[in-house]
Design a protein around this motif. Sequence first.
Motif, PDB file in Angstrom:
ATOM      1  N   UNK A  12       0.826  -1.214   0.000  1.00 27.99           N
ATOM      2  CA  UNK A  12       0.000   0.000   0.000  1.00 27.99           C
ATOM      3  C   UNK A  12       0.854   1.255   0.000  1.00 27.99           C
ATOM      4  N   UNK A  13       1.913   1.245   0.806  1.00 35.99           N
ATOM      5  CA  UNK A  13       2.788   2.418   0.883  1.00 35.99           C
ATOM      6  C   UNK A  13       3.560   2.620  -0.410  1.00 35.99           C
ATOM      7  N   UNK A  14       4.014   1.522  -1.019  1.00 31.36           N
ATOM      8  CA  UNK A  14       4.823   1.628  -2.227  1.00 31.36           C
ATOM      9  C   UNK A  14       4.073   2.219  -3.392  1.00 31.36           C
ATOM     10  N   UNK A  15       2.823   1.788  -3.578  1.00 31.07           N
ATOM     11  CA  UNK A  15       2.048   2.309  -4.690  1.00 31.07           C
ATOM     12  C   UNK A  15       1.789   3.806  -4.554  1.00 31.07           C
ATOM     13  N   UNK A  16       1.932   4.315  -3.345  1.00 33.91           N
ATOM     14  CA  UNK A  16       1.696   5.746  -3.105  1.00 33.91           C
ATOM     15  C   UNK A  16       2.974   6.555  -3.072  1.00 33.91           C
TER      16      UNK A  16
END
Length: 258
Positions: free
Chosen positions: A204-208
């Motif tokens: 989730x953090x990476x895609x953002x």
Amino acid sequence: MDKAGSEKSIIALEGWLQTPAGVYMRAWEQSCLDNLTADIFGYNAVQIGMPEIDALAASRMPYKLLADRKPRAAREQQRAVNLTLDYTELPFASQSIDLVVLPHVLEFSTDPHQVLREVERVLIPEGQVIICGFNPASLWGARHVLRRVGGTSFLPRTEELISMPRMKDWLKLLNMGATQSRFGCYAPACRTEKWLHRYAFMDNAGSRWWPYLGGVYVVQAIKRVKGMRLIGPAWSRKTAAAPSAVPATNKRREQQDG
């Protein structure tokens, strides 16, 4: 890499796909491919390579084919191969396929350019191709490069990893324009399910926060044919020609009156 080396690499990929990291990657790619293929319409779709994933599961096309370099019997969580072929010589007529999916085929091919040329040949105008690849600009890619300087290997052996920008350049040269691209699998190069689960928050953090650093990517492209244009119906020409008959009739009547 020679042909024998390529075969060993594909065998290594088959084994790697059963590891926790391989299962993690397959789950993300399956979800991504389901979303992309569900909205692509046509008649004929072909998945080339990697039977461990059902790239056409969500496709609504009536004719779907799984092709690979060698026959494989149906096993648990794996489908039987319908057609064996050489990736560089596809046994399909030119402009006969609506959709081709290449899950991790180009990294393990001795001639990835020829594979793409063949895909372009068999696709109909406005046909589509979807490509899955390992991202060299990622934690997985970095670990893969370090194996050459004494580090341990994480990904299966390949000749080289192809970056997404480079892949898009190759497609552009063949008049196939990328329409969608996605990155996924942001967890570090972990070999155990326990550690992959601990880093699950990174998806989730990476895609953002760092969207281009996912371990794998998916690119969708459409075959463009230059010079193509729609031709109007024949009746439109007749309608356009009708008014020119009126002056001729009027002129004939004027001569008779005179």
